[in-house]
Structures are given as C-alpha cells and as structure tokens.
Design an enzyme around this catalytic site. Structure first.
Site, PDB file in Angstrom:
ATOM      1  N   LYS A   1      24.673  16.677  18.361  1.00  0.00           N
ATOM      2  CA  LYS A   1      25.271  15.698  19.257  1.00  0.00           C
ATOM      3  C   LYS A   1      24.377  14.472  19.275  1.00  0.00           C
ATOM      4  CE  LYS A   1      27.086  14.974  23.844  1.00  0.00           C
ATOM      5  NZ  LYS A   1      27.505  15.573  25.102  1.00  0.00           N
TER       6      LYS A   1
ATOM      7  N   LYS B   1      29.230  15.819  16.464  1.00  0.00           N
ATOM      8  CA  LYS B   1      29.829  14.856  17.370  1.00  0.00           C
ATOM      9  C   LYS B   1      28.952  13.621  17.470  1.00  0.00           C
ATOM     10  CE  LYS B   1      30.649  14.361  22.247  1.00  0.00           C
ATOM     11  NZ  LYS B   1      30.280  14.841  23.543  1.00  0.00           N
TER      12      LYS B   1
HETATM   13  C1  PBG Z   1      29.401  15.692  28.248  1.00  0.00           C
HETATM   14  C2  PBG Z   1      30.264  15.207  27.153  1.00  0.00           C
HETATM   15  C3  PBG Z   1      30.403  13.901  26.631  1.00  0.00           C
HETATM   16  C4  PBG Z   1      31.422  13.968  25.685  1.00  0.00           C
HETATM   17  C5  PBG Z   1      31.855  15.291  25.621  1.00  0.00           C
HETATM   18  N1  PBG Z   1      31.109  16.047  26.529  1.00  0.00           N
HETATM   19  C6  PBG Z   1      29.802  12.615  27.014  1.00  0.00           C
HETATM   20  C7  PBG Z   1      28.372  12.323  26.914  1.00  0.00           C
HETATM   21  O1  PBG Z   1      27.571  13.005  26.262  1.00  0.00           O
HETATM   22  O2  PBG Z   1      28.017  11.346  27.560  1.00  0.00           O
HETATM   23  C8  PBG Z   1      31.934  12.783  24.906  1.00  0.00           C
HETATM   24  C9  PBG Z   1      33.292  12.930  24.339  1.00  0.00           C
HETATM   25  C10 PBG Z   1      33.968  11.672  23.937  1.00  0.00           C
HETATM   26  O3  PBG Z   1      33.385  10.582  23.855  1.00  0.00           O
HETATM   27  O4  PBG Z   1      35.175  11.781  23.676  1.00  0.00           O
HETATM   28  N2  PBG Z   1      28.055  15.635  28.026  1.00  0.00           N
END
Ligand code: PBG
Length: 326
Positions: A194, A247
């Site tokens: 991530k 991601k």
């Molecule tokens: C929670 C989370 C996030 C996303 C999914 N779970 C946001 C972040 O890390 O700030 C992002 C998903 C998206 O942008 O569609 N931590």
C-alpha cells in the site's frame, strides 16, 4: 529469414480476435466497495466520485440487491461512524456501523462475500490508521486494536478480513487473533503493498478519513520503491495472508506483475478512488469514451497480473457485460 511475420492474420475478423484474446474481464473478478454512514437518512452522492454514494443502513440493501441482480457477488464495506475518538472505539463495537452493515447484508444475501476493510482512520478523531503517542503512530499498540476490529468484523459475519492499516505484523497478529476466537476459516486479504498515494484523495471525502495532521508516510510505502514492495509481499505471505493486494493499481502495474511472478497467492488490484474520478471527470467533459477507457484500464490490471479487482466501476462493468451477453 523466409519473409516478414504477418501478425495481422490473427486480427482479421472479430471471431478470430475473440479466439486469440489472452485476457478477459468477468463479474466474478470484481469487488464492489460500499460506504455505509451511520445516522444518514438517505443515500448521498460523493461529490468527488460521481456515481458513488454514502449509504444508510436501509438503502445499502437496495444497492446490494441491484449489484447481485447484475451478477456481482463480492463487496468491501467501509463505515463512517457518528462518534470518533482517539482509539477508534466504534471500529470494533458490536453495534458499530460496519458490524451492523455486515450483519444486515449477510442476513439478506447469505450467498454473497462480504469483505471488511480493517482500519482505524474512518473511526479516529485524528484520522490516522493507528494509535497515537503525540504525533507518532505506534505500531504494536495499533496491532492490538486492529485484532479487536478484525475479530468483531468476523463475529458480525465477514467472510474476508482486509487489513489496510499498513502496520507491520498485522497479518500475523490478526491471523492469531482470528484463530484464537474460533475464526480459523475466515480469510485475510492483505493490503500488502500500500503506497502513500495522492490517488486516495476522493476516498477521503467518501470515507471522511483524511488525517487531521501530517501524512501517512511513516506507515504507507514510498511510491518510488519496488524491492521494498516485494519484501512486503513476502513477509505477508509468510505471516499467513490468503490474498495479496497492490494499491493503487494504475501507476503500479509493474508491481502487480512482479508480485504475480513471485507469489502464487490470488492477487488483488485496488483500482482506487482517484483512478476512478479521473476517468469520470474526463468523460463528463466529453474528452474520453468512459466505457472504453474503463474497460482498457481494468483489462490492463488483469494483464499485469491481477486476479481480482476492487473497483468503483464494478457495477458499470457488470452492466456492460450483461449488455454484451456475458
Ligand atoms: C483506509 C483505506 C484507504 C483506502 C482504502 N482503505 C485510504 C487511505 O489509506 O487513506 C483508499 C481507497 C481509495 O482511494 O479508493 N486506510
């Protein structure tokens, strides 16, 4: 050399192109994200994500029904609570918004797969994904909270726990916590890789989860790093993840391919909010053909190595596929 190669032979007719096509999209491969907001009277469109809504507990069922009708079988749930505090208490509450939504959906549609996003940022007053000491996000103290969240989600009926908080050791801790609570059959879909990405901007409107100060760079990854991504994938696999995720997806297709080559676990791409909103905005301006660009984008993720895609386009894809006859 006898002559040059005629690649166009295999492109000559539609039937020929259909026969040699290497990658395809299916409703079986997509997961539809759903935002459920506590205290909401009626669904509300997210201004930076046209076509995406925050749902109340009543109208989320109609949305699930519409998706199921189109053949979509999996959903990932994000919740927005009324009450936020330092430790994100509502994230693990038995009557928390996510727990209520999971129970409701599984009661009405026992056959669908419900994935629970396991994080604290939508539930904490400071908007960070873990427990703070001063302005520092603590790793191990956050793990204890995340285990409580995951177990409460499993108890509510989640089929898959998807930790997105980016702490070290969450797969290990959550696997152990789930097993001890008797949930050894509940799978973990790890947001293994991530990145600290600006493509999450619109999500933070939808999830009301922007950090109140600073950023997430001490826990989410630097987009410049590829080898570190492979180390993250490896350690999560060793800790017991059942799925690995990359991601965002669009700017990280190389990472998807690298992970696919390294691991035999099912690989998930998260086609994130900013990737969705860019296509919607350009289409609304009449600059691109939305449907075709959506298909090309999702296909690119599968070709790069994704087996599964979490996407706000899931419903649009399902509509397209049903028009086309499967
Ligand atoms: C929670 C989370 C996030 C996303 C999914 N779970 C946001 C972040 O890390 O700030 C992002 C998903 C998206 O942008 O569609 N931590």
């Amino acid at each position: 050399m006898k002559s040059f190669t005629r690649h166009r032979r295999l492109r000559r007719t539609a039937a020929m192109r259909d026969m040699v096509r290497e990658t395809s999209l299916s409703v079986h491969d997509v997961i539809q994200p759903l935002f459920v907001k506590e205290g909401l009277e009626e669904k509300q469109e997210v201004s930076s994500m046209p076509g995406v809504f925050q749902f109340s507990l009543t109208d989320v069922l109609a949305e699930v029904a519409a998706c199921v009708e189109l053949g979509i079988k999996s959903f990932i749930i994000f919740g927005i609570p009324i009450h936020k505090d330092e430790i994100g208490s509502q994230a693990s509450a038995e009557d928390g918004i996510v727990q209520q939504a999971i129970r409701l959906i599984k009661n009405h549609f026992p056959e669908v797969l419900v994935v629970a996003d396991t994080c604290l940022c939508e539930f904490t007053s400071h908007g960070h994904c873990g427990i703070l000491e001063g302005e520092q996000v603590l790793n191990d103290a956050s793990l204890e909270r995340l285990v409580e969240v995951a177990v409460s989600q499993a108890r509510a009926g989640a089929d898959i726990i998807a930790p997105s908080n980016a702490m070290d050791g969450y797969v290990y801790a959550i696997r152990k916590g789930l097993d001890e609570a008797g949930f050894e059959d509940i799978a973990i879909m790890s947001y293994a890789i991530k990145f600290a990405s600006s493509f999450y901007g619109p999500f933070r409107d939808a999830g009301e989860s922007a950090p109140a100060f600073g950023d997430r760079k001490t826990y989410q990854m630097d987009p410049a790093n590829r080898l570190e991504a492979l180390r993250e994938a490896k350690s999560d696999e060793e800790e017991g993840a059942d799925f690995l995720m990359v991601k965002p997806a669009l700017a990280f297709l190389d990472i998807l391919r690298d992970v696919k080559n390294q691991s035999h676990l099912p690989l998930v791409a998260y086609n994130v909010s900013g990737e969705y909103s860019m296509i919607k905005a350009a289409a609304q301006n009449g600059w691109i053909d939305e449907e075709k660009v959506m298909l090309e984008t999702l296909l690119g993720m599968k070709r790069a190595g994704a087996d599964i895609i979490i996407t706000y386009f899931a419903k649009d894809l399902a509509v397209y596929l049903s028009k086309k006859g499967g």
